[in-house]
Motif scaffolding. Structure first.
Motif, short mmCIF file in Angstrom:
data_model
loop_
_atom_site.label_atom_id
_atom_site.label_comp_id
_atom_site.label_asym_id
_atom_site.label_seq_id
_atom_site.Cartn_x
_atom_site.Cartn_y
_atom_site.Cartn_z
N PHE A 73 45.57 27.16 50.27
CA PHE A 73 45.13 28.05 51.33
C PHE A 73 43.74 27.65 51.81
N SER A 74 42.89 27.37 50.83
CA SER A 74 41.54 26.92 51.16
C SER A 74 41.59 25.63 51.98
N GLN A 75 42.48 24.73 51.56
CA GLN A 75 42.60 23.45 52.29
C GLN A 75 43.18 23.64 53.69
N ASP A 76 44.16 24.55 53.78
CA ASP A 76 44.73 24.86 55.10
C ASP A 76 43.64 25.34 56.05
N LEU A 77 42.81 26.22 55.51
CA LEU A 77 41.74 26.78 56.33
C LEU A 77 40.82 25.67 56.81
N ILE A 78 40.45 24.80 55.88
CA ILE A 78 39.54 23.70 56.23
C ILE A 78 40.20 22.80 57.29
N GLU A 115 32.51 31.97 38.93
CA GLU A 115 31.72 32.95 38.19
C GLU A 115 31.34 34.16 39.05
N GLU A 116 30.99 33.91 40.30
CA GLU A 116 30.51 35.00 41.15
C GLU A 116 31.66 35.81 41.77
N TYR A 117 32.87 35.28 41.68
CA TYR A 117 33.99 35.99 42.33
C TYR A 117 35.11 36.31 41.37
N THR A 172 40.14 35.55 47.87
CA THR A 172 40.97 34.45 48.35
C THR A 172 42.46 34.79 48.19
N LYS A 173 42.78 35.38 47.05
CA LYS A 173 44.16 35.76 46.79
C LYS A 173 44.66 36.77 47.84
N PRO A 198 36.57 30.74 47.04
CA PRO A 198 36.43 30.88 45.59
C PRO A 198 37.75 31.27 44.91
N ASP A 199 38.06 30.64 43.81
CA ASP A 199 39.24 31.06 43.06
C ASP A 199 38.82 31.99 41.92
N GLY A 200 39.77 32.38 41.10
CA GLY A 200 39.52 33.36 40.04
C GLY A 200 38.57 32.88 38.97
#
Lengths: 436, 481, 251
Positions: A10-15, A48-50, A56-57, A43-45
């Motif tokens: 999903f992150s890659q799709d967005l990029i 540290e900060e998320y 993202t999920k 950020p994935d699970g």
């Protein structure tokens, strides 16, 4: 396919898809931000900060990648009902991320410049670019995403010695009656030396389609200036919100911030206070009162870079239903910041068997002549106090509501603006009386 | 101010007292780590097949793992192939009693201030001494044996009590728990084993002294303590290592298992070589310590005084599984010069009415970095859990850092969790008060720091408390010009 | 014993003491009185060697030595004792431990052997009677959670233990009820000999009913503006400090 790979993709799709989009303004800084975003991604699970905020999920579940930044759509509905009575006299309204002139009413004197961010890029270019640095340095994925994809924004310039100005209300309204909405808004406030200003921000939406909203806010409080900022989130829609607010304080300035989170699907507030001058005073308060499956995640940072300043933080949470509260408070005291006094307190009450709280107060101190402390508690209502009230003939439910109200009251009472205080007070007490 | 700094600087210049090395002809494995080395260690120790398999499984898993990067410490990459994983002091025959032990070894312990015979006679403390990973002497065995208490080296336990070892090994810290625990599981060479039978109150302190002697050697010991229903044991651990320019790795694993109403008190005074004043050399102390309060009403209490090691990475933890079980963590961590410590605890509340208490006192001096990292996790079924945490940091000098990273995760509304932390410098008015009573600055600081750490020090058994106080004063010591 | 000559002192360019002259002989009790902010406590702090105050002019001689050249701990070892107006709390350090450390450091300075535990305890028991202090208090953390009266009594106990040549009591009466005041004053009186001296710094006259001074000095704006005997204190009590202020203005 595992969950992790889905999110990565999903992150890659967005990029991949966002790279193709075209923006006319501030292209260089957008490109820079986007390059930085590509390095971190969503950020994935394990981030540290998320780790407690599965943004993202949620995004992957509710949006296609290209829906996260598409051109804003206009609303066909009357959204004025979302502006609380009596709080719309001096206001700027954004609808689906776009500055809405017809709903906005500005009463501030002409000394104060209030204009759209795009316009300000032309008229106040140097002020804007100078002020951009702090957020630009942020490595927060959503701050970077916003810096790359912002659609509209607001610029406020309060000139030196301007005092007695009306507080300005800023509404971020979304119309999700027909389809999902994604909006990315910027706000820049420059309060010059010896000036005083206060803003109140509120998000709300109509309809039940998912809304994704990011806001980047850069606030510069110059020497001896006084600034107050109140962020009220009582969103009735399915809002996923990530706010990145940076308050940069110069010598002898004072800033008061209030972050009141009452509703929404997932609310993430990153508040960063930078103390960049001696003799500063900074107070920041938070109240999160959640129910249903709302998740409120407050990350605060106070960064003492110069000596002889004072910061005090009080965040309180009441979690009911299946809601989740997350608090992360960092205090940094840099080697130069001797004689710093920094205090932090986080208090939580869990009201149901399914509510949770994750807190991480954090001190990082590199100067020795300091007084810093944090305290954190999680518990239930004081049983003895409850019994005391009951023994005086007050029914248990009322007694509970009274005590919870008193718990929240410590934050509400700190709000200086009477209108805002009454408004927050009314939502909180209504909520408490409805529930108990 | 400037005077304070001067005093503090002089404090930083104290030398390490235990920095000598004795030439004990050692029986070492070649450098490096491979399945062959794991087999070599197992063979050397005449281990049963199941243990070799257990080691190999851990080793294979270790190969897939990455070194943790989250601790707040910095160090150059460790070359795991440049370490000797097994080094036994050479002895032809197993000693039956102290008189048969290599006199040079006895000398070693005398230099450490723990003459085994002396201790045996005077204090009634049973001592197991581990030098370069090999247990060399266990005292008081017969007397303990009468009560059914087993206190011996880990190797001996594998030989004599294989069922117990097999049953509990890796149950609290699984062999794949983390990078260093996996490494330890693959290559551990010895350690201590302790078993307290049902209803027995161990009449004396059990004690282990660890020492790294050989160069280029890692120390990987394992400790396993099992306290059966209603039993009690107090266990002490002390460590030193010689001064060497290169960094040495110490990756130990400690597992505690407390049954119903049992209590284990585990105390550590850690004085590994911290490196010199420029940060050269010193031990990397990467340790996994965990206890499980498996039965109802059980209790585990960790007390640690950490003054040594170049880098400390350890989080003695309690899994509070039994209802009404109780976990405690008391810690004093002092860092000086270029030392770095990232230490704290985890209290995992699973059972109902579980309680935990954390008291952490950090002291940063010189250019050191001192972090407290701790987690309090109240799980959903842990009704009426209680936790109180107090984490204080004291800074001395304007070039050090103190960091606090508490994680508090609560999933049950009946929980009551309180965390407090403060950071401040040593009080100038306190120092002046002492000066006015004729106490010089150095003594004043030692006095105030000892007072600051008192709540933790008083948890230590008497003989250790005195040693710990001296050690603290020594860490702060220097001559005021 | 103590010769203060033309002392000027202050903090960060703010002058507090503006030329103090005072001589104290063995066996004498001097009272220093004055309104708030007149510099009384500063004088006490300067004599004890608190670094917060900078001495810009003048000299202080104590038993023939240059007091200002000495470190605070050496002043204490030479025999100067300051009973603090606000005694400091030191968590985790018991009064017993504190006193043992102090006493032995002072003995070491004087070339005496350290006291062993038994002699120390014997000495302590003897002094406890003098100041009517509860022994259990002494094993608690120094001044931590002590009441105001307990803190002040603890100061006098320490004074008894250390047997100073010159004791400076800085507002020892503040925050004391009448019974505590009597006990503290009794302690001080019992410790008086012909060889030691006492400076009593106080705002009110009432302490002087119990600790009778040989001389009374009035401090105003960093200077001794009036000196006299016990009667001066009575007069001050009657007329108030405004009397001094108006007299100064006239002058």
């Amino acid at each position: 396919m595992s969950v992790t790979t889905e999110k990565q993709s999903f992150s890659q799709d967005l990029i991949a898809s966002a790279e193709l989009s075209q923006f006319t303004e501030a292209t260089a800084s957008r490109e820079k931000a986007f390059e930085d975003f590509k390095l971190v991604g969503l950020p994935d699970g394990k981030h540290e900060e998320y780790k407690f905020a599965p943004i993202t999920k949620l995004l992957a579940k509710n949006f296609n990648a290209d829906e996260l930044y598409s051109k804003p759509t206009a609303s066909n509905n009357d959204l004025s009902s979302l502006i609380p009575k009596g709080l719309g006299e001096n206001c700027v309204v954004f609808v689906n991320g776009v500055y809405n002139k017809s709903l906005s009413k500005i009463k501030n004197t002409s000394k104060v410049v209030i204009k759209s961010f795009v316009e300000a890029l032309e008229s106040h270019l140097h002020v804007v670019t100078e002020g951009l640095t702090e957020i630009a340095e942020s490595k927060d994925p959503f701050a970077l995403l916003n810096s790359a994809l912002w659609q509209d924004g607001l610029f406020i310039h309060v000139p030196a010695k301007a005092t007695g100005e009306e507080p300005l209300y800023i509404y971020h309204l979304h119309d999700a009656t027909e389809k999902k909405v994604a909006s990315h808004t910027r706000l820049m406030v420059v309060v010059e030396k010896h000036a005083e200003f206060s803003i109140i921000e509120r998000t709300d939406s109509l309809g039940k389609h998912p809304v994704f909203n990011t806001i980047n806010e850069e606030i510069l409080v110059d020497e001896n200036a006084v600034f107050s900022y109140c962020k009220i989130q009582d969103d009735h829609g399915d809002l996923i919100h990530v706010g990145n607010t940076t308050v940069h304080q110069k010598k002898s300035s004072r800033a008061d911030t209030y972050t009141i989170s009452l509703n929404g699907k997932l609310v993430r507030n990153n508040l960063s206070i930078i103390i960049d001058g001696e003799g500063c005073e900074s107070h920041f308060y938070g109240l999160y009162m959640t129910d249903g499956d709302t998740l409120v995640d407050n990350h605060t940072t106070v960064d003492h870079r110069k000596p002889n300043s004072f910061s005090n933080e009080l965040y309180k949470g009441l979690m009911d239903g299946k809601s989740k509260g997350v608090f992360n408070g960092k205090i940094y005291v840099r080697p130069d910041a001797q004689k710093t006094n920094a205090f932090q307190s986080n208090r939580n009450i869990l009201l149901s068997d399914t509510a949770t709280i994750n807190t991480k107060p954090q001190l990082e101190i590199w100067a020795d002549d300091v007084k810093c402390s944090h305290g954190c508690t999680t518990g239930q209502l004081d049983g003895e106090a409850l019994f005391y009230l009951q023994s005086r003939g007050i029914p248990k439910d009322t007694a509970r509501a009274m005590l919870l109200y008193a718990f929240a009251g410590e934050v509400i009472d700190a709000i200086k603006d009477e209108h805002v205080k009454n408004y927050v007070d009314s939502i909180v007490s209504e909520r408490l009386h409805k529930s108990y | 101010m400037s005077k304070d700094n001067q005093v503090l600087e002089e404090f930083s210049s104290k030398e390490y007292e235990h920095g000598w090395s004795i030439d004990l002809e050692s029986d070492s494995a070649p450098k490096g780590l491979s399945e062959e080395i794991v087999r070599f260690i197992s063979l050397k120790k005449n281990e049963p097949e199941w243990l070799l398999e257990w080691r190999l499984k851990a080793f294979r898993h270790w190969l897939t793992m990455k070194e943790p990067k989250w601790p707040n410490v910095k160090y150059p990459p460790i070359d795991y192939q440049d370490i000797i994983y097994y080094s036994a002091p050479k002895q032809k025959v197993q000693p039956k009693n102290l008189s048969e032990v290599d006199p040079e070894l006895i000398e070693t312990f005398k230099k450490l201030g723990i003459s085994l015979t002396e201790q045996k006679r005077l204090t009634g403390v049973a001592v197991d001494a581990v030098i370069d990973s090999i247990s060399v002497a266990t005292t008081f065995k017969e007397k303990l044996g009468e009560l059914g208490i087993i206190f011996c080296s880990f190797s001996e336990a594998v030989r004599e009590h294989p069922d117990l070892v097999k049953k509990y090994l890796g149950t609290v810290v699984p062999s794949n728990d983390n990078y260093y625990a996996a490494l330890n599981s693959a290559v551990f060479s010895d350690g201590s084993f302790c078993y307290i039978p049902k209803g027995v109150r161990c009449p004396m302190e059990l004690s282990t002294y660890f020492r790294i002697n050989a160069a280029n050697t890692g120390q990987f010991e394992r400790t396993l303590i099992i306290a059966e229903e209603g039993s009690y044991v107090s266990y002490l651990e002390g460590c030193t290592a010689p001064m060497r320019d290169e960094n040495q790795l110490h990756a130990a694993v400690v597992e505690l298992y407390a049954m119903k109403s049992a209590e284990i008190k585990y105390s550590t005074v850690q004085n590994w070589y911290p490196g010199d004043k420029d940060g050269k050399g010193g031990i990397y102390n990467f340790v996994t310590k965990r206890g499980i309060c498996a039965g109802d009403y059980s209790k585990i209490s960790w007390t640690q005084v950490e003054t040594g090691a170049a880098i400390t990475w350890k989080y003695p933890s309690c899994i509070l599984k039994g209802d009404y079980s109780n976990g405690e963590f008391y810690s004093v961590a002092v860092t000086n010069n270029y030392q770095q410590a990232d230490t704290g605890t985890k209290m995992i509340h699973i059972g109902k009415h579980t309680r935990s208490r954390i008291v952490s006192k950090g002291i940063s001096i010189g250019k050191s970095q001192n972090s407290y990292r701790g987690q309090v996790h109240i799980l959903k079924r842990a009704e009426n859990a209680r936790n109180f945490s107090q984490c204080d940091s004291l800074l001395m000098g304007d070039q050090c850092g103190a960091h606090t990273f508490p994680y508090i995760d609560v999933e049950n509304k009946s929980a009551h969790v309180e965390h407090e932390a403060t950071t401040s410098k040593i009080g100038e008015d306190q120092i002046f008060y002492c000066l006015q009573r004729g106490i010089d600055e150095e003594a004043a600081i030692a006095l105030i720091v000892n007072g600051y750490a008192k709540e933790v020090l008083k948890q230590l058994p008497m003989e250790f408390a005195v040693e710990a106080q001296k050690l603290l004063a020594l860490t702060l010591e220097g001559s005021v010009g | 014993m103590l010769k203060i000559k033309n002392i000027h002192a202050g903090v960060e360019n703010k002058s507090i003491l503006n030329g103090i002259n005072l001589e104290v002989k063995p066996g004498e009790v001097h009272a220093i009185m004055g309104p708030n902010g007149s510099g009384k406590s500063t004088l006490a702090s300067v004599l004890a060697g608190r670094e917060d105050f900078e001495v810009t002019e003048g000299s202080v001689e104590f038993l023939g030595k240059d007091l200002l050249a000495m470190k605070p701990e050496d002043r204490a070892r030479e025999g100067i004792f300051l009973a603090f107006q606000y005694p400091i709390e030191i968590p985790g350090v018991s009064t017993v431990n504190f006193m043992k450390t102090a006493l032995n450091k002072i003995r070491e300075y004087r070339g005496q052997d350290a006291l062993d535990a038994v002699s120390f305890l014997t000495l302590m028991k003897e002094k406890i009677k003098l100041v009517e202090i509860d022994q259990s208090l002494l094993s608690r953390s120094l001044n931590e959670d002590f009441s105001g009266g307990e803190k002040k009594r603890n100061e006098i106990f320490q004074m008894a233990m250390l047997e100073p040549k010159l004791a400076i009591l800085d507002e020892t009466d503040s925050g004391l009820d009448i019974d505590a005041l009597r006990i503290v004053a009794n302690g001080v009186n019992k410790l008086r000999t012909k060889d030691n001296a006492t400076i009593v710094v106080t705002h009110y006259q009432r302490l002087l009913d119990y600790i009778v001074p040989d001389y009374v000095h009035v401090l105003y704006q960093g200077k001794i503006v009036k000196s006299g005997t016990k009667e001066l204190a009575m007069e001050l009590e009657e007329k108030g400090y405004d009397w001094i202020k108006s007299e100064m203005e006239v002058a």
